[in-house]
Design an enzyme around this catalytic site. Structure first.
Site, PDB file in Angstrom:
ATOM      1  N   TYR A 141     -56.015 -27.171 -40.834  1.00  0.00           N
ATOM      2  CA  TYR A 141     -56.244 -27.002 -39.563  1.00  0.00           C
ATOM      3  C   TYR A 141     -55.964 -28.294 -38.630  1.00  0.00           C
ATOM      4  O   TYR A 141     -55.677 -28.060 -37.435  1.00  0.00           O
ATOM      5  CB  TYR A 141     -57.556 -26.700 -39.212  1.00  0.00           C
ATOM      6  N   ASP A 221     -58.767 -17.545 -55.303  1.00  0.00           N
ATOM      7  CA  ASP A 221     -58.408 -16.211 -55.557  1.00  0.00           C
ATOM      8  C   ASP A 221     -59.651 -15.686 -56.538  1.00  0.00           C
ATOM      9  O   ASP A 221     -59.918 -14.100 -56.249  1.00  0.00           O
ATOM     10  CB  ASP A 221     -56.886 -16.003 -56.202  1.00  0.00           C
ATOM     11  N   ASP A 245     -62.862 -20.329 -43.908  1.00  0.00           N
ATOM     12  CA  ASP A 245     -62.731 -19.330 -43.082  1.00  0.00           C
ATOM     13  C   ASP A 245     -62.175 -17.947 -43.307  1.00  0.00           C
ATOM     14  O   ASP A 245     -63.017 -16.855 -42.986  1.00  0.00           O
ATOM     15  CB  ASP A 245     -61.152 -19.825 -41.913  1.00  0.00           C
ATOM     16  N   ASP A 249     -65.202 -14.324 -43.664  1.00  0.00           N
ATOM     17  CA  ASP A 249     -65.007 -13.082 -43.214  1.00  0.00           C
ATOM     18  C   ASP A 249     -65.159 -12.014 -44.114  1.00  0.00           C
ATOM     19  O   ASP A 249     -65.841 -11.000 -44.015  1.00  0.00           O
ATOM     20  CB  ASP A 249     -63.773 -12.998 -42.441  1.00  0.00           C
TER      21      ASP A 249
HETATM   22  C1  IPM Z   1     -63.761 -19.013 -36.944  1.00  0.00           C
HETATM   23  C2  IPM Z   1     -62.522 -18.637 -36.356  1.00  0.00           C
HETATM   24  C3  IPM Z   1     -61.863 -19.888 -36.007  1.00  0.00           C
HETATM   25  C4  IPM Z   1     -61.448 -20.749 -37.277  1.00  0.00           C
HETATM   26  C5  IPM Z   1     -60.803 -19.900 -34.828  1.00  0.00           C
HETATM   27  C6  IPM Z   1     -61.137 -19.203 -33.832  1.00  0.00           C
HETATM   28  C7  IPM Z   1     -60.178 -21.216 -34.579  1.00  0.00           C
HETATM   29  O1  IPM Z   1     -61.755 -18.017 -37.114  1.00  0.00           O
HETATM   30  O2  IPM Z   1     -64.730 -19.980 -36.292  1.00  0.00           O
HETATM   31  O3  IPM Z   1     -64.097 -18.501 -38.290  1.00  0.00           O
HETATM   32  O4  IPM Z   1     -60.457 -20.207 -37.859  1.00  0.00           O
HETATM   33  O5  IPM Z   1     -62.114 -21.635 -37.768  1.00  0.00           O
HETATM   34 MN    MN Z   2     -62.955 -17.138 -38.703  1.00  0.00          MN
END
Ligand code: IPM
Ligand code: MN
Ligand code: NAD
Length: 359
Positions: A141, A221, A245, A249
């Protein structure tokens, strides 16, 4: 004494869910005799639309001087074609970097009865309680150099980690694990990446200082697979920025909706508290977004910024009770097979629970 909280609603459903978190904190204030002052500032697309940079100077200054920062979400399709630095997301990334928020805690829990909303079999997820500790200010990042070649036929990013960066995030993970079930799984790609080899060796050294915590290493993975096959085997997952990240999710998916996941981003100064989800543009302005992730982020604010553990637990209990009554927005009502409630109705139910808890 008044607690000053900078409120960054942001884009899409951000302002709606951040508003729910404010209502929850106000209810905590009334019940526990605490005073909160909220100051709104622009960030992301909301700032860009007003002709400002994605993180205006006075927004950053206000955050630096606050007790804590509460964020909804950033991200607006209007800016999708813009270069990275002129997108709403750049504002959030700059805020994380400027506040030195290297430690991102993303707890994932299935509340009692919540297993019915999971896409996995209930017996695989009942009682799930894991914590992702994501490094937040390094890796791909932020690594330099980054950019594209002059002929725009190539683009590049740099994944870079120092021992010091790995050490401080690992220390956070081991301390969190010591207060939980004493297990850290450090996730990397050490079979391919030098950064991961440095990561693994450094985590080993930090682990040696925490003999009561069991340390395992897992490739990213393989971890993605295990999160689906046997998610309850995890206590604390420690990982770098991009892997964290993606895995958070995925772990959010285990609950049935990303809308319930909170996060805390911590450094040496004021912390930033925000749901894991994004601005969900399709849901914006429809009073349909799940406010639970934002409200649970307010609980993390109480716990980590103010050391107010009883207050944090009161908020978490209120969310759990609201959930137990099946008072849920469409994202969860669908899989649960109940009639959906609006965002504002779920928020009101949570506030009522905070104000006078059932039983
Ligand atoms: C998160 C989001 C952010 C990230 C984006 C919006 C920059 O996806 O907070 O998980 O990738 O960290
Ligand atoms: Mn995210
Ligand atoms: P998203 O998290 O906004 O949405 C993913 C899915 O989850 C969608 O189906 C959405 O409807 C659902 N969802 C998310 N939050 C919900 C909630 N509270 N209640 C009910 N359903 C919810 O991710 P995306 O669609 O990939 O990204 C949209 C925008 O948000 C992009 O611009 C992205 O960059 C941004 N984003 C911002 C953050 C942040 O501010 N921390 C995090 C992730 C994405």
């Amino acid at each position: 004494m008044t607690t000053t909280i900078i409120l960054l609603g942001g884009d899409g459903i951000g302002p709606e869910v951040a508003g729910a978190a404010v209502q929850a904190l106000a209810a905590v204030g009334r019940r526990f005799g605490r005073a909160f002052a909220f100051e709104e500032r622009p960030i992301g697309g909301a700032a860009l639309r007003a002709g400002r940079p994605p993180l205006p100077r006075e927004t950053l200054d206000a955050c630096r001087h606050a007790d804590a920062v509460l964020l909804g979400a950033v991200g607006d399709p209007l800016f999708d074609a813009e270069p990275a630095a002129r997108r709403p997301e750049a504002g959030l990334l700059e805020l994380r970097r400027e506040l030195g928020l290297f430690a991102n805690l993303r707890p994932i829990r299935i509340w009692p009865g919540g297993e019915a909303a999971s896409p996995l079999r209930p017996d695989r997820v009942a009682g799930l309680d894991l914590l992702i500790v994501r490094e937040l200010t390094g890796g791909l990042y932020f690594g330099e150099p980054r950019g594209e070649s002059a002929d725009r036929q190539q683009a590049f990013n740099t994944m870079r980690y120092s021992c010091a960066e790995v050490e401080r995030i690992a220390e956070v993970a081991f301390r969190q694990a010591a207060a939980r079930r004493c297990q850290v799984v450090s996730v990397d790609k050490a079979n391919v990446l030098e950064t991961s080899q440095l990561w693994r060796a450094t985590v080993e050294r930090v682990g040696a200082r925490h003999p009561a915590v069991r340390l395992e290493h897992q490739y990213v993975d393989s971890c993605a697979l295990a999160l689906v096959l046997e998610p309850r085997r995890f206590d604390v997952i420690l990982t770098e920025n991009l892997f964290g990240d993606i895995l958070s999710d995925q772990a959010g998916g285990l609950t049935g909706s990303l809308g319930v996941l909170p996060s805390a981003s911590l450094g040496d100064g004021p912390g930033l508290f925000e749901p894991v989800h994004g601005s969900a543009p399709a849901l914006a302005g429809r009073d349909a977004a799940n406010p639970m992730g934002a409200v649970l982020s307010a609980a993390l604010l109480l716990r980590h910024a103010l050391g107010a553990e009883a207050e944090a637990q009161a908020v978490e209990a209120a969310v759990a009770a609201t959930f137990a009554r099946r008072c849920c927005t469409p994202d969860l009502a669908g899989p649960l097979g109940v009639a959906p409630a609006r965002c504002s109705q779920v928020t009101a139910a949570i506030v009522a629970e905070i104000t006078s808890p059932a039983k």
